[in-house]
Enzyme design. Structure first.
Site, mmCIF file in Angstrom:
data_model
loop_
_atom_site.group_PDB
_atom_site.id
_atom_site.type_symbol
_atom_site.label_atom_id
_atom_site.label_comp_id
_atom_site.label_asym_id
_atom_site.label_seq_id
_atom_site.Cartn_x
_atom_site.Cartn_y
_atom_site.Cartn_z
ATOM 1 C CG ASN A 13 -1.645 1.181 1.283
ATOM 2 O OD1 ASN A 13 -1.669 2.168 0.509
ATOM 3 N ND2 ASN A 13 -2.503 1.416 2.609
ATOM 4 C CD1 TRP A 14 3.430 0.849 -3.163
ATOM 5 C CD2 TRP A 14 3.679 2.209 -4.910
ATOM 6 N NE1 TRP A 14 4.320 0.104 -3.947
ATOM 7 C CE2 TRP A 14 4.318 1.271 -4.997
ATOM 8 C CE3 TRP A 14 3.793 3.210 -5.698
ATOM 9 C CZ2 TRP A 14 5.239 1.013 -6.158
ATOM 10 C CZ3 TRP A 14 4.419 3.227 -7.028
ATOM 11 C CH2 TRP A 14 5.045 1.811 -7.069
ATOM 12 C CE LYS A 15 -0.072 3.072 4.702
ATOM 13 N NZ LYS A 15 -0.219 3.121 6.370
ATOM 14 C CG HIS A 98 -5.966 2.014 4.817
ATOM 15 N ND1 HIS A 98 -5.319 2.856 5.866
ATOM 16 C CD2 HIS A 98 -4.826 1.110 4.966
ATOM 17 C CE1 HIS A 98 -4.219 2.275 6.602
ATOM 18 N NE2 HIS A 98 -3.757 1.467 5.769
ATOM 19 C CD GLU A 100 -2.731 5.442 6.684
ATOM 20 O OE1 GLU A 100 -2.612 5.559 5.409
ATOM 21 O OE2 GLU A 100 -1.893 5.012 7.206
ATOM 22 C CD GLU A 170 -3.697 -2.292 7.128
ATOM 23 O OE1 GLU A 170 -2.591 -2.700 6.541
ATOM 24 O OE2 GLU A 170 -4.177 -1.307 7.243
ATOM 25 N N GLY A 176 2.308 2.151 10.972
ATOM 26 C CA GLY A 176 3.274 3.168 10.689
ATOM 27 C C GLY A 176 3.722 3.882 12.043
ATOM 28 C CB SER A 216 4.982 -1.793 12.252
ATOM 29 O OG SER A 216 4.512 -0.693 12.300
ATOM 30 N N GLY A 237 2.864 -1.091 4.264
ATOM 31 C CA GLY A 237 2.973 0.310 4.026
ATOM 32 C C GLY A 237 4.374 0.560 3.543
ATOM 33 N N GLY A 238 4.973 1.130 4.621
ATOM 34 C CA GLY A 238 6.374 1.607 4.608
ATOM 35 C C GLY A 238 7.452 0.656 3.958
HETATM 36 P P1 13P Z 1 3.005 0.254 7.657
HETATM 37 O O1 13P Z 1 3.487 -0.891 7.149
HETATM 38 O O2 13P Z 1 3.542 1.571 7.268
HETATM 39 O O3 13P Z 1 2.773 0.260 9.341
HETATM 40 O O4 13P Z 1 1.524 0.484 7.248
HETATM 41 C C1 13P Z 1 0.661 -0.635 7.248
HETATM 42 C C2 13P Z 1 -0.592 -0.355 6.400
HETATM 43 O O5 13P Z 1 -1.267 0.770 6.666
HETATM 44 C C3 13P Z 1 -0.770 -1.000 5.090
HETATM 45 O O6 13P Z 1 -2.084 -0.614 4.899
#
Ligand code: 13P
Length: 256
Positions: A13-15, A98, A100, A170, A176, A216, A237-238
């Site tokens: 998930n590149w956000k 998600h 967020e 999640e 994050g 994470s 994510g990251g």
């Molecule tokens: P991180 O891996 O950066 O914690 O993000 C997880 C996420 O929100 C994937 O959708």
């Protein structure tokens, strides 16, 4: 263990990251790395990178997903993108609900449900995100929260359609933050999600659903997480923004 009944999928998930040149570079770097994976490989990218991603991944094992979709077919919804607009350009997956989006953009279980049904109707595979807040975990209501989200988010989704749904667990407190759920915590909730699906649908169908962990996940902790009997890969994510890190996660899920 019923892991052979379903596919483990590592989805990035590149956000809100990567300009088009940056996206091109990352995908080119990722292609030879992803080639070796036996798990499913998905990259969910910002709307502006979707066409580039579809184009560059043609003929590879990398599938492309969007990060959101609107539930109406068309109309006066400034800033929104419909499911048909996504399938038209070759997008196969879409992240829905998600945390967020729930936290910052007013997403509710009702809109998650509408988006999920619209995505399925258009032939997209939704990655539906659920997860508890830290406060909810501390109050010992994680299972109540997750059961409620699963029931509401999948309301009126048929057993047949459920076969195209991926669930991502999640925990909001792990996103994050560098705080990962322990492998036991991830397993416990993913198994609970599967049991909830078995009650709502059937054990057979629940056993075939891909349930990812997200929050994470990184090259250091991935192997232990994806080795859990009910954890079928991850939503990343990251660590999805660096090809080498993503590659380690693909390898872990391919062996998990
Ligand atoms: P991180 O891996 O950066 O914690 O993000 C997880 C996420 O929100 C994937 O959708």
């Amino acid at each position: 263990m019923n892991k052979e009944l379903r596919q483990a999928i590592i989805a990035g998930n590149w956000k809100m990251n990567k300009t088009r040149p940056e996206a091109r570079a990352l995908i080119e770097e990722l292609k030879p790395i992803a080639e070796k994976a036996t798990c499913g490989v998905v990259i969910c990218v910002p709307f502006t990178n979707l066409e580039t991603a579809v184009e560059l991944t043609k003929g590879t094992n990398i599938k492309v997903g969007a990060e959101n979709v609107h539930f109406e077919k068309s109309g006066a919804f400034t800033g929104e993108i419909s499911a048909d607009m996504l399938t038209e350009i070759g997008v196969e997956y879409v992240i829905i609900g998600h945390s967020e989006r729930r936290q910052y953009f007013g997403e509710t279980d009702e809109t998650v449900n509408k988006r999920t049904r619209a995505a399925l109707a258009a032939g997209l595979k939704p990655i539906v995100c659920v997860g508890e807040l830290l406060w909810e975990r501390e109050c010992n209501i994680t299972e109540e929260v997750i059961a409620r989200q699963i029931k509401l988010d999948l309301f009126d989704v048929s057993e047949e359609d459920l076969k195209n749904v991926v669930i991502a667990y999640e925990p909001v407190w792990a996103i994050g933050t560098g705080k990962t759920a322990t492998a036991e915590q991830a397993q416990e909730v993913c198994a609970f999600i599967r049991a909830t699906l078995a009650k709502l649908y059937s054990k057979e169908t629940a056993d075939a659903v891909t349930i990812q962990y997200g929050g994470s996940m990184n090259p250091k902790n991935a192997a232990e997480l994806v080795a859990q009997p009910d954890v079928d890969g991850g939503l990343i994510g990251g660590a999805s923004l660096k090809a080498a890190d993503f590659g380690v996660l693909l390898e872990a899920a391919s062996n998990g």
